[in-house]
Enzyme design. Structure first.
Site, PDB file in Angstrom:
ATOM      1  N   TYR A 166       0.844  -0.963   0.047  1.00  0.00           N
ATOM      2  CA  TYR A 166      -0.218   0.089   0.153  1.00  0.00           C
ATOM      3  C   TYR A 166       0.857   1.187  -0.063  1.00  0.00           C
ATOM      4  O   TYR A 166       0.387   2.204   0.257  1.00  0.00           O
ATOM      5  CB  TYR A 166      -0.914  -0.044   1.055  1.00  0.00           C
ATOM      6  CG  TYR A 166      -0.392  -0.226   2.528  1.00  0.00           C
ATOM      7  CD1 TYR A 166       0.370   0.533   3.316  1.00  0.00           C
ATOM      8  CD2 TYR A 166      -0.447  -1.627   3.000  1.00  0.00           C
ATOM      9  CE1 TYR A 166       1.135   0.052   4.428  1.00  0.00           C
ATOM     10  CE2 TYR A 166       0.136  -2.243   4.389  1.00  0.00           C
ATOM     11  CZ  TYR A 166       0.660  -1.138   4.913  1.00  0.00           C
ATOM     12  OH  TYR A 166       1.220  -1.393   6.169  1.00  0.00           O
ATOM     13  N   LYS A 181       5.989   2.519   5.884  1.00  0.00           N
ATOM     14  CA  LYS A 181       6.257   1.532   5.164  1.00  0.00           C
ATOM     15  C   LYS A 181       6.916   2.278   3.679  1.00  0.00           C
ATOM     16  O   LYS A 181       7.723   1.662   3.163  1.00  0.00           O
ATOM     17  CB  LYS A 181       5.190   0.628   4.406  1.00  0.00           C
ATOM     18  CG  LYS A 181       4.690  -0.492   5.518  1.00  0.00           C
ATOM     19  CD  LYS A 181       5.982  -1.392   5.800  1.00  0.00           C
ATOM     20  CE  LYS A 181       5.625  -2.204   6.691  1.00  0.00           C
ATOM     21  NZ  LYS A 181       6.775  -3.108   7.040  1.00  0.00           N
TER      22      LYS A 181
END
Lengths: 293, 166
Positions: A166, A181
């Site tokens: 994502y 992330k």
């Protein structure tokens, strides 16, 4: 809904048949952060399947030792140790400890991280700091410690980073991890550039759903049952596939690979239709920010 | 090792490293017809400033870098579906921004085509991935062989490079 019988689901070879010889990492030591469970443990096992000695690092020594026992069962030399990857001095001490137990660390797998569904307005400063600093600071600090030691020794090495699918879209209901992330993935390219002259390669895997006993998806039977047909590939990932790709990027087979972020999510992040179910803000979802909990 | 043992692969375009890696991993190379793996390598077009690209050059780059690839993949997928078998497509070419505006257009279009076909054909068991790189060596060959193999069963719609400047 189950996957319809006429659909074809691509499957990997079994765990017993890794994509590289059993001695490809012979004589090398890998340090796996957050290696005691879940995706880190899968990485550690994959390196062990290639003949590496494995240092399993975790904030919890008990968990690291549990993981180390499973890796030792594959025949690898292991060492479990505790470390908070947000603390530079703890990281330096951990590298020293691994070096004295197993030898110099020549491979690094950055996996340490945490994640949970939560509305952005409910994320406390402490929670924000914990999630982002474990992933962002931890990956940077461990990688930099690794690189300083490899450069001082005049030897190259390889780093792999566990990122997420994502990172290009955002993840409503998961703001802390969305930021964390992506930071890992974008630093991958720059770390690779900075350390290429020293023979150190850096790559990341943008991983999709790989359910395991400590993943959030694993807490809900309903979620686990609905995963296969939700994902274009027709199944969630098998966690050893993720471990294999992570380790593969560190092998000489991929000796020219660096600065890359490889998507491994069965197409899950690429789903799109012109028509979708009505948009419901994460705040108003009956089952919570991720829509199902 | 034998990542592709028992599989047939068609390599369209020229890449000695990819041909060697596919063969080394056990694939049987075929020239035409239904096969398990399609690898398409487009040669890098000349690096020409946009205002000096002739229309013929422009069309040639788009044809080789995008149009032919789509049509070839479409035919490959049709044969796979008819055989009720999955498969893998790997496109290989230059990075988007490495050369001229023609490659910028063809490479970008190819990247998003890859993401689209990877999902559109996912339940046919057909995976689609792209490597956009300046590299031509062993790592490229091994990466393509990996993407073509069942070891990459959960990799589809991925667009990647090999080296720093990809």
């Amino acid at each position: 809904m189950p996957v319809p019988a006429h659909h074809i689901v691509a499957m990997p070879p079994p765990f017993e048949a890794p994509p590289y010889p059993a001695d490809i990492f012979a004589g090398q030591t890998v340090l796996v952060t957050g290696g005691g469970s879940g995706m880190g443990l899968a990485m550690a096992k994959a390196f062990a399947q290639g003949g590496a000695q494995v240092a399993v690092m975790g904030r919890s020594l008990d968990k690291a030792q549990d993981g180390a026992r499973q890796i030792a069962a594959l025949g690898a030399r292991v060492h479990a140790l505790s470390c908070d990857v947000r603390a530079p001095e703890q990281i330096a001490a951990a590298f020293d400890e691994v070096e004295s137990e197993l030898g110099p660390v020549s491979l690094l797998a950055n996996n340490a991280g945490a994640n949970f569904p939560i509305l952005a307005e409910d994320i406390s400063a402490n929670a924000w700091n914990a999630i982002t600093r474990i992933a962002i600071d931890g990956t940077f600090l461990c990688s930099a410690e690794f690189a300083r030691r490899r450069i001082a020794a005049g030897q190259g090495g390889a780093i792999v980073i566990n990122s997420a699918q994502y990172i290009w879209t955002g993840f409503p209901g998961d703001a802390h991890s969305a930021a964390a992330k992506t930071a890992q993935a974008t630093m991958t390219a720059k770390l690779a550039r900075d350390w290429a002259p020293h023979g150190i390669r850096v790559n990341a895997v943008a991983a999709g759903f790989f359910p395991h006993e400590t993943s959030t998806a694993g807490r809900s039977d309903e979620m686990t049952a609905s995963l296969p047909n939700m994902i274009p590939a027709g199944r969630p990932g098998s966690i050893y596939e993720f471990g294999w790709l992570s380790a593969l990027t560190c092998t000489p087979l991929m000796g020219g690979l660096t600065g890359q972020v490889i998507l491994q999510d069965g197409g899950e992040s690429l789903r799109r239709s012109l028509r979708n179910p009505d948009f419901v803000p994460p705040r108003e979802r009956v089952q919570g920010p991720w829509g199902w909990q | 090792m034998g990542w592709l043992t028992g599989k047939t692969a068609r390599l369209v375009g020229t890449s000695p490293a990819i041909a060697a890696a596919l063969t080394a991993q056990g694939a049987a190379l075929v020239e035409e017809g239904d096969c398990d793996v399609l690898v398409h390598v487009a040669p890098p077009p000349a690096d020409v400033p946009a205002h000096e690209i002739t229309f013929d050059q422009w069309r040639a780059t788009l044809d080789a870098g995008l149009d032919q690839r789509f049509l070839l993949a479409k035919d490959f997928a049709a044969l796979r579906r008819a055989a009720h078998k999955g498969g893998a497509v790997v496109f290989v070419g230059a990075p988007e921004q490495a050369l001229g505006a023609d490659q910028a257009a063809a490479g970008g279009g190819l990247g998003n085509l890859t993401k689209t076909l990877g999902v559109e054909w996912a339940r046919d068991g057909i995976r689609v991935n792209t490597v956009q790189t300046r590299s031509s060596g062993e790592t490229l060959g091994n990466l393509v062989a990996y993407l073509a193999s069942d070891y990459a069963a959960y990799v589809t719609g991925a667009v990647m490079g090999v080296g720093l400047d990809d």
